[in-house]
Scaffold this motif. Structure first.
Motif, PDB file in Angstrom:
ATOM      1  N   CYS A 570       0.791  -1.230   0.000  1.00 23.58           N
ATOM      2  CA  CYS A 570       0.000   0.000   0.000  1.00 23.58           C
ATOM      3  C   CYS A 570       0.821   1.277   0.000  1.00 23.58           C
ATOM      4  O   CYS A 570       0.265   2.356  -0.138  1.00 23.58           O
ATOM      5  N   CYS A 585      -0.739  -2.913   8.564  1.00 21.45           N
ATOM      6  CA  CYS A 585      -1.282  -1.943   7.624  1.00 21.45           C
ATOM      7  C   CYS A 585      -2.795  -1.862   7.802  1.00 21.45           C
ATOM      8  O   CYS A 585      -3.471  -2.880   7.817  1.00 21.45           O
ATOM      9  N   HIS A 590      -2.137  -6.213   6.072  1.00 20.82           N
ATOM     10  CA  HIS A 590      -0.788  -6.782   6.104  1.00 20.82           C
ATOM     11  C   HIS A 590      -0.148  -6.569   7.480  1.00 20.82           C
ATOM     12  O   HIS A 590      -0.258  -5.501   8.066  1.00 20.82           O
TER      13      HIS A 590
HETATM   14 ZN   LIG Z   1      -1.289  -2.510   3.143  1.00 18.04          ZN
END
Ligand SMILES: [Zn+2]
Ligand SMILES: Nc1ncnc2c1ncn2[C@@H]1O[C@H](COP(=O)(O)OP(=O)(O)OP(=O)(O)O)[C@@H](O)[C@H]1O
Ligand SMILES: [Zn+2]
Length: 868
Positions: A570, A585, A590
Motif C-alpha cells: 500500500c 497496515c 498486512h
Molecule cells: Zn497494506
C-alpha cells in the motif's frame, strides 16, 4: 389534509415517512419543516413533517391524527427538509439524524408555550371584531396566560385566527424552556407616545430633580426604547431616578426579551471596503457576476497566505446584501478566532450572527433565532452553520476549504462542502471555496475532464435501482420521479499568487534532523532553530512554534536514516501495536513482526515517535532561561474563552513564543512574528493515511504563512527526518502546483481519491467470532451485489476510467476495540455515481435483523476523511 412524518425512531425500518391525518385545529400550524408529536405504537413520539398532501395511498380511516405541534414556526424550511432527504441518500444515514443535525440543541430541550394578550395592541380594538374571537381574547386575559395546547383544544375552529394574531402581534407567544435555556429579559425604558409629551413633562419636573430632567432630555434626543442599565451607565443616574419617572407614568418600564449577544461588550470598529488589488479584482469579478445573475457556480479560490482572500469574501458578501440576499461563511472551528469574527462584524455590524461551539447553549439558541427571525443576513460559523435556515441564500463561502473538520465524524457523516453545494443549487446561489492549499478533491474538480461520474448509463441504472429501493416516497408531494443526478459541473479555479503589497513569502529552511543526531545533538531543537529563537529574543520579536501532536505516536522510524516501515502493498506507513508487538497496515491488513534494527541501515536507533507540547515547553525553559512561552493545545484551551485569552496575551507581546498544535497554524495575523519553527514535520507525514502527504504540505504552508505578514520580514525553519519528501520540499518552495502534480500522480498510481471514492464500513460487536462471521458475510454480500450489477473488479485500476467497485477487507479496525466492542471494517473503493452507494445501502440493510436481534452495529462513512 395528510402529513408525512419522519418519526424519532432511528431504525432502518422506520427510515421513511409515515402518514398521519392533520386535525383541522392544527392545520394552520403544520407546515413542511414543523416538528410534531405523533402516536407511534403505544407512545407519542417526536417527528418532522416532510410532506403535506390532500390525499394518501393508505386508507384514511386507518390513519391516526397528529397529536400536537411543537413550534409556532417550523424550525426547518422546506428546502432544508429536502436537503435532509438528499443527505440520507448520499451519506446513507437516517433521514431523522439529518433533520436533527439541522436543529439547534436548545430547541430540542423540553419547553412549554404560553399565549398572552399583547396589552399595547389591545388598545387598538379593530384587531378584535368578531364576537367569537372577542371571547378568545377575554379568555386569555382572564387567565393571564394560557398554554397553546389548551387554547387550541378550547377553540378548535379558531386556530387559523389565533395563528394570525400571533404573527401580527395581537397575541404574544412566550416559551419557557425547561431545564436548559430561557430567554433573557431586561428592564427597558420606553418613551411616551408621542415623544413630544416629554417637553411637557420636562416643565413639570420639580426644580431640584436635576437627574430626572437629564433622563427626559436624553430621551428627547434619543426617542428609542433603551435598556435601564444602559441609561444608568450613560447618564450616571440611579435606578430610583428612572423608576420615579415611571411611577408618574411619564415613561414606561417593561421587561423585554433580549437576545444574548456574546459579542455585546465588544466594540467592533467599522471598516469600509479596501480598494482591491489587481489580483483581487480579477478573482472578485466572476464571483460578483455569478451572484448578480443568481447563477449556481462553485469557485475555488487558491490564494497564497496573506493574499487578501478575506477582503474578497467581504466584498462578495456586500454584493449579496446589496441584492437583498443572504450569505453563510464557514470557517474551521479553531480558526473562528475573535480576530476572524471582528473582520466580519467590523464590516457588517449587526447583520452578522456567529455560531460556534464555545457559545453556551443559550447563546447559540439566540444566534439561531436571529437567523430564523430574519434579523441578520450573514452567518459566520463552524461546520453546522451550513444549516442556517436562510431562505434567500446568495453565496456560501468556505474558508480553508481543505480542512478535514468540515467532515462530521458522527452520523450524519456529512461533508459541509458537499452540503453547501447542494444547498446552493437549490437557491441558485454560488459557492466560494478559499484556501492557500486547496484539497486535492476540490482542485481535481477544476480540471476539465470527461463527465465520468454520473453519465447516462449510470443514471438509468440508478433510476431502476431506486424504483425498487426499500424507501418509497408516496403521495402527491413526492409524486415526481426522482430526477437522475445531474452531471457534476466543474469548479471554476481562481488564483492569487501575490501577497498584498507584494510582501514576500518567507524563506523556508529545511533542517535535516538526521545530521543533527550524527553531530551529537539529541535535543528536539536543531542548532539553526535554536540560534534563530535566540536571535528573536535579542531583537524582541516573536516566534511561533508548531508541534503537531494530533496524530498517533505509533509510527516506527529509524532516527539514523529516517526510514519508516511501509506496507509492501500500500505504500503507507505501518503502525505499531504494542499489545501484539506487530506492525500492521490499516488498509489491507498486512502485518509483520516488530523490528529491533532498521531494515534499511541496520542502526538500532529505531523508535516510535511522539513528543508532547509540554516537553517542548520544558525544554525551551531549560535552553532559554526566562523565556516567556504561551502553550496552546487541547489541554490549555478547553476552558471557555481561554483561546481568546492566549491570543490576546500574545498580541499584546506578553510572551516571546507561541507554542502549539495546529491551532496556531491557521488564520493568525500578528505583526511582530518573524520566526516560525516546525519541531517535527514528519508527525503527520507518517500517519497511515493516504492523505498524509497532503496534510503535511497544507500544515507547513499554513504555518509558514504566519511569518512576515507585515513590515518585518519573516523566516521559517522546518525540522524533519525526511527532507527529501516532496511534500516538505514543495511547501518550502511555496510550490502548490508542483505539489499537486506529484500528489495527483501518486494517487492515480495507488488508486486513491480523487481518482476514486471510498465508503468505509465499520462493524462492531462484543464477540470476535461473531464479528468476523458478520464482517465476512457483509463483504461477500457487497461482492455479490456488485457482481450482479456488473460492477465488481478486483483492483479498481484495472477498470481504467470506467465504473467499478472493489471491496477490501474485512480487517480489524485501527482501533480494534472501543467500549468493549470489537471493530472490523470493510472498505469499498469505487468509481461511478450513486448506484454504488445505493448498493452499499442495500447490502447493509440486509443486516438489519442481525443488528436488531444480535447487537451488531454497522456504521457507514461515505467519503471518509479520517481513516483511523
Ligand atoms: Zn497494506
Ligand atoms: N486590497 C487591499 N489593500 C490593502 N490591504 C489589504 C487588501 N486586501 C487585504 N489587505 C490586508 O492584507 C492582509 C492579509 O489579508 P488576509 O488576511 O485577508 O489574507 P488571506 O489570504 O485571508 O490570508 P490567510 O490565508 O493567510 O489567512 C490583511 O492585513 C488585510 O487587511
Ligand atoms: Zn535506518
Amino acid at each position: 389534509m395528510f402529513a408525512k412524518v419522519i418519526v424519532d425512531v432511528p431504525a432502518k425500518q422506520t427510515n421513511r415517512p409515515f402518514d398521519y391525518t392533520v386535525p383541522d385545529s392544527l392545520s394552520p400550524w403544520i407546515e413542511v419543516g414543523s416538528r410534531v408529536g405523533v402516536p407511534f405504537g403505544p407512545r407519542i413520539l417526536q417527528g418532522f413533517v416532510v410532506g403535506l398532501s390532500d390525499r394518501t395511498d393508505l386508507s384514511p380511516k386507518k390513519l391516526k391524527p397528529v397529536d400536537h405541534v411543537m413550534d409556532l414556526y417550523p424550525p426547518l424550511t422546506p428546502e432544508l427538509v429536502e436537503l435532509a432527504h438528499w443527505m440520507s441518500r448520499t451519506y446513507l444515514c437516517h433521514e431523522l439524524s439529518a433533520l436533527q443535525a439541522m436543529v439547534p440543541a436548545a430547541l430540542k430541550a423540553k419547553y412549554e408555550r404560553y399565549i398572552t394578550v399583547n396589552e399595547e395592541e389591545d388598545a387598538n380594538p379593530w384587531h378584535v371584531t368578531v364576537s367569537g374571537q372577542d371571547e378568545i381574547v377575554r379568555y386569555i386575559k382572564e387567565k393571564g396566560s394560557v398554554p397553546l395546547d389548551s387554547l387550541l383544544q378550547r377553540f378548535p375552529q379558531e386556530s387559523m385566527w389565533i395563528k394570525e394574531q400571533i404573527r401580527s402581534g395581537v397575541l404574544n407567544e412566550s416559551q419557557t424552556i425547561k431545564n436548559r435555556v430561557s430567554k433573557k429579559k431586561a428592564l427597558t425604558l420606553f418613551p411616551p407616545e408621542p415623544v413630544s409629551q416629554l417637553e411637557v413633562y420636562r416643565e413639570l419636573v420639580p426644580p431640584n430633580a436635576k437627574r430626572q430632567r437629564e433622563v427626559l432630555d436624553f430621551l428627547l434626543q434619543n426617542p428609542e426604547p433603551i435598556r435601564l442599565t444602559e441609561v444608568m451607565l450613560k447618564l450616571n443616574v440611579g435606578a430610583g431616578t428612572v423608576k420615579g419617572l415611571a411611577d408618574k407614568g411619564w415613561v414606561e418600564l417593561k421587561e423585554v426579551e433580549v437576545l444574548r449577544d456574546p459579542y455585546a461588550q465588544r466594540n467592533f470598529p467599522r471598516t469600509s471596503p479596501l480598494p482591491l488589488t489587481e489580483e483581487q479584482k480579477r478573482v472578485f469579478e466572476p464571483v460578483r457576476q455569478a451572484v448578480i445573475d443568481s447563477k449556481h457556480e462553485v469557485f475555488l479560490l487558491h490564494g497564497v497566505t496573506g493574499s487578501g482572500k478575506t477582503e474578497v469574501y467581504l466584498q462578495a458578501i456586500q454584493q449579496c446584501l446589496d441584492l437583498g440576499k443572504e450569505a453563510i461563511v464557514l470557517v474551521p472551528e479553531i480558526a473562528l478566532t475573535p480576530q476572524m469574527v471582528e473582520r466580519f462584524k467590523g464590516r457588517f455590524g449587526d447583520e452578522v450572527a456567529v455560531l460556534h461551539s464555545r457559545l453556551s447553549t443559550g447563546e447559540r439558541f439566540d444566534e439561531w433565532r436571529k437567523i430564523s427571525m430574519k434579523q441578520v443576513r450573514v452567518v459566520i460559523g463552524a461546520r453546522s452553520a451550513i444549516f442556517a435556515p436562510f431562505t434567500k441564500l446568495g453565496l456560501i463561502i468556505i474558508d480553508e476549504e481543505h480542512e478535514s473538520s468540515y467532515k462530521q465524524e458522527e452520523s450524519p457523516k456529512y461533508h459541509a462542502r458537499e452540503v453547501a453545494i447542494e444547498r446552493a443549487k437549490a437557491h441558485g446561489a454560488s459557492v466560494l471555496l478559499g484556501s492557500a492549499t486547496p484539497s486535492l478533491e476540490s482542485f481535481y474538480r477544476t480540471l476539465e475532464k470527461e463527465p465520468v461520474a454520473a453519465g447516462a448509463s449510470a443514471a438509468s441504472r440508478f433510476a431502476s435501482s431506486w424504483a425498487s429501493s426499500p424507501v418509497p416516497r408516496q403521495g402527491s408531494f413526492f409524486e415526481e420521479e426522482e430526477p437522475p443526478p445531474e452531471p457534476e459541473k466543474p469548479f471554476t479555479l481562481l488564483t492569487m499568487r501575490q501577497r498584498v503589497q507584494n510582501r514576500p513569502l518567507p524563506p523556508v529552511r529545511i533542517v535535516d534532523m538526521r545530521d543533527e543526531l550524527k553531530d551529537g545533538n539529541r535535543s528536539m531543537f536543531s542548532r539553526p532553530l535554536h540560534a534563530a529563537i535566540a536571535e528573536r529574543l535579542r531583537r524582541k520579536e516573536q516566534s511561533v512554534l508548531l508541534l503537531n501532536r494530533r496524530g498517533y505516536s505509533t509510527f516506527v522510524m529509524c532516527r539514523t536514516c529516517g526510514y519508516t516501515l511501509q506496507c509492501p502493498h500500500c505504500d503507507i506507513a505501518l503502525t505499531y501495536h504494542q499489545s501484539t508487538r506487530m506492525v500492521r497496515c490499516h488498509y489491507c491488513g498486512h502485518a509483520e513482526r516488530q523490528v529491533t534494527s532498521c531494515p534499511s541501515c541496520d542502526s538500532d536507533h529505531i523508535r516510535y515517535f511522539g513528543t508532547g507540547t509540554q516537553r517542548v515547553e520544558e525544554e525551551l525553559g531549560k535552553l532559554f532561561p526566562g523565556i516567556r512561552v504561551i502553550r496552546m493545545d487541547v489541554d490549555t484551551t478547553s476552558e471557555k474563552g481561554s483561546h481568546e485569552k492566549w491570543l490576546t496575551m500574545f498580541r499584546e507581546r506578553k510572551a516571546d513564543v507561541l507554542l502549539g498544535t495546529q491551532m496556531v497554524a491557521k488564520g493568525l495575523d500578528f505583526p511582530d512574528v518573524t520566526l516560525v519553527g516546525v519541531i517535527a514535520a514528519d508527525t503527520v507525514l507518517n500517519l497511515p493515511d493516504f492523505r498524509a502527504g497532503e496534510r503535511t504540505f497544507q500544515l507547513l504552508t499554513q504555518v509558514a504563512g504566519r511569518a512576515g505578514r507585515h513590515q518585518l520580514p519573516g523566516e521559517v525553519y522546518v525540522q524533519t527526518y525526511t527532507p527529501e519528501h516532496y511534500s516538505i520540499i514543495n511547501a518550502a518552495q511555496h510550490d502548490y502546483d508542483g505539489f499537486i502534480r506529484t500528489e495527483l500522480e501518486t494517487r492515480l498510481a495507488c488508486g486513491y481519491p480523487p481518482y476514486c471514492r471510498l465508503i468505509l464500513l465499520t462493524l462492531s460487536h462484543e464477540e470476535i467470532p461473531f464479528l468476523v462471521r458478520a464482517s465476512e458475510s457483509l463483504a461477500k454480500r457487497l461482492k455479490d451485489l456488485a457482481g450482479q450489477a456488473g460492477l465488481l473488479v478486483s483492483a479498481l485500476s484495472e477498470s481504467g476510467g470506467a465504473e467499478g467497485m472493489e471491496v477490501l477487507g474485512p480487517v480489524a479496525s485501527p482501533i480494534p476495540r472501543i467500549k468493549d466492542r470489537y471493530r472490523f471494517r470493510c472498505m469499498v473503493k469505487y468509481k461511478g455515481g450513486r448506484e454504488v452507494s445505493e448498493l452499499v445501502g442495500k447490502a447493509v440493510a440486509a443486516f438489519d435483523e442481525m443488528c436488531r436481534q444480535e447487537g451488531l452495529q454497522i456504521s457507514v462513512d461515505v467519503d471518509p476523511q479520517l481513516l483511523m
